[in-house]
Design an enzyme around this catalytic site. Structure first.
Site, PDB file in Angstrom:
ATOM      1  CE  LYS A 122      38.370  34.520  44.819  1.00  0.00           C
ATOM      2  NZ  LYS A 122      37.814  35.962  44.883  1.00  0.00           N
ATOM      3  CE  LYS A 158      41.629  31.251  44.313  1.00  0.00           C
ATOM      4  NZ  LYS A 158      41.067  30.968  43.106  1.00  0.00           N
ATOM      5  NE  ARG A 208      36.784  36.084  33.789  1.00  0.00           N
ATOM      6  CZ  ARG A 208      37.053  37.310  34.500  1.00  0.00           C
ATOM      7  NH1 ARG A 208      36.292  38.450  34.030  1.00  0.00           N
ATOM      8  NH2 ARG A 208      37.306  37.412  35.630  1.00  0.00           N
ATOM      9  NE  ARG A 222      41.988  36.284  33.129  1.00  0.00           N
ATOM     10  CZ  ARG A 222      41.192  36.020  34.123  1.00  0.00           C
ATOM     11  NH1 ARG A 222      40.740  37.512  34.585  1.00  0.00           N
ATOM     12  NH2 ARG A 222      40.757  34.950  34.677  1.00  0.00           N
ATOM     13  NE  ARG A 230      48.924  38.831  42.362  1.00  0.00           N
ATOM     14  CZ  ARG A 230      49.092  40.091  42.788  1.00  0.00           C
ATOM     15  NH1 ARG A 230      47.999  40.547  43.611  1.00  0.00           N
ATOM     16  NH2 ARG A 230      50.151  40.742  42.487  1.00  0.00           N
ATOM     17  CG  ASP A 270      38.284  33.607  36.036  1.00  0.00           C
ATOM     18  OD1 ASP A 270      37.891  33.904  35.034  1.00  0.00           O
ATOM     19  OD2 ASP A 270      38.484  34.042  37.072  1.00  0.00           O
ATOM     20  CD  GLU A 278      38.182  33.895  41.518  1.00  0.00           C
ATOM     21  OE1 GLU A 278      37.629  34.706  40.893  1.00  0.00           O
ATOM     22  OE2 GLU A 278      39.057  33.795  42.005  1.00  0.00           O
ATOM     23  CG  ASN A 280      35.105  36.287  38.056  1.00  0.00           C
ATOM     24  OD1 ASN A 280      35.510  36.898  38.796  1.00  0.00           O
ATOM     25  ND2 ASN A 280      35.470  35.520  37.325  1.00  0.00           N
TER      26      ASN A 280
END
Length: 323
Positions: A122, A158, A208, A222, A230, A270, A278, A280
């Protein structure tokens, strides 16, 4: 080559979805030996790091995996280490990265343990805040409520340690639960939470984009359920094929040098509406869905890259682990 996967138990793996399984399957196909270890299997002795490992084979039909014989291995002597332990990044994960420090420079580690420690998924994007939606990280309830007003009354809050969409909530100023939501996620002001402006484009999907050594492998979109904020696959997001836009590729080109410098080779970015939300790095997912959309096994690209750079490192070259 011998590859050690440091990850969760194989019983938790979803063979048709997990990226770790796809990487293992591709490695076996290319003739490599798989070794499996959990965090608890790592140990240090006389300043060196070892692991109690199990041989591993995987296949597409049940039983999907089989453990082989156990042995102790010096991690600096294997050809590559894949750190694929799922979040949360807790104290045991931290200790594991510190132990794996002892193998740095001796073998290829994907991703680098120092990079994993530095790159909270994050907070790390704050290095690239120019590409992010409006974002606040804070503990104070009134500061957070003021920020929500600034961005038009709707935001997303979040936890900093969450994964898979856990704890991600809509924070609407008009909602009588808004104060309670903030107090819950900040533990009444004791821990920081991230708050970002709500991006309506999320209804069209949360993209993604998978990177290998700073280069785009491809992207998946997504799309959230109609009754959920979400879009994570884990919570029911629908996966669609998509293209990586010129705007997103420009973001990748801008941040790739920092990713390489931090040893973050296999990464999932993301994007919502072209904005970076984000980065990841612990165990990025989505390669099976990407492979299905591209009609080929993208996991083999990752293994081929590891073959090349693992061999270069073992040979003692001064190659900087770049394509």
């Amino acid at each position: 080559m011998r590859f050690v996967f440091v990850m969760d138990p194989m019983q938790r793996v979803l063979p048709d979805k997990d990226t770790s399984f796809a990487l293992q399957r591709a490695a076996l196909k290319r003739g490599h030996q798989l070794l499996h270890a959990e965090l608890r299997d790592l140990f240090a002795k006389d300043g060196d790091v070892f692991a109690r490992v199990r041989g591993l084979t995987v296949q597409n039909t049940a039983p999907f995996f089989e453990y082989g014989a156990e042995s102790d291995v010096r991690l600096g002597e294997v050809d590559a280490i894949f750190i694929r332990k799922d979040p949360p990044f807790d104290s045991e994960y931290l200790y594991a990265t510190l132990l794996l420090e002892r193998a740095r420079g001796k073998t290829l580690i994907v991703n680098d343990p120092r990079g994993l420690r530095d790159a909270n998924e994050k907070l790390y994007p704050l290095h690239f805040s120019r590409h992010m939606p409006k974002t606040l990280v804070a503990t104070d309830r009134e500061r957070i409520l003021s920020f929500v007003d600034e961005v038009g009354g709707d935001a997303v809050i979040k936890p900093l340690h969450g994964a898979g969409g856990a704890g991600v909530l809509l924070l609407a100023r008009r909602d009588q639960n808004a104060r309670s939501i903030i107090e819950t996620l900040t533990r009444e002001g004791a821990v920081a939470a991230m708050v970002q402006e709500y991006l309506p484009a999320v209804r069209q999907g949360d993209k993604r984009v998978l990177l290998l050594d700073g280069e785009v492998l491809g992207g998946i979109n997504r799309v959230p359920r109609s009754d959920d904020l979400r879009s994570n696959i884990h919570v029911g997001g629908r996966v669609e094929p998509c293209e990586v836009t010129a705007q997103e590729r420009a973001v990748v080109a801008d941040i790739a040098p920092r990713l390489r410098a931090d040893g973050l080779y296999f990464v999932g970015l993301d994007f919502i509406g072209g904005k970076l939300t984000e980065v990841n790095v612990t165990s990025p997912t989505g390669i099976q869905e990407l492979s299905a959309h591209q009609g080929r096994d993208v996991s083999e690209d990752v293994i081929a890259w590891v073959e090349k750079h693992g061999t270069s490192l073992a040979a003692g070259t001064k190659e900087t682990l770049r394509s």
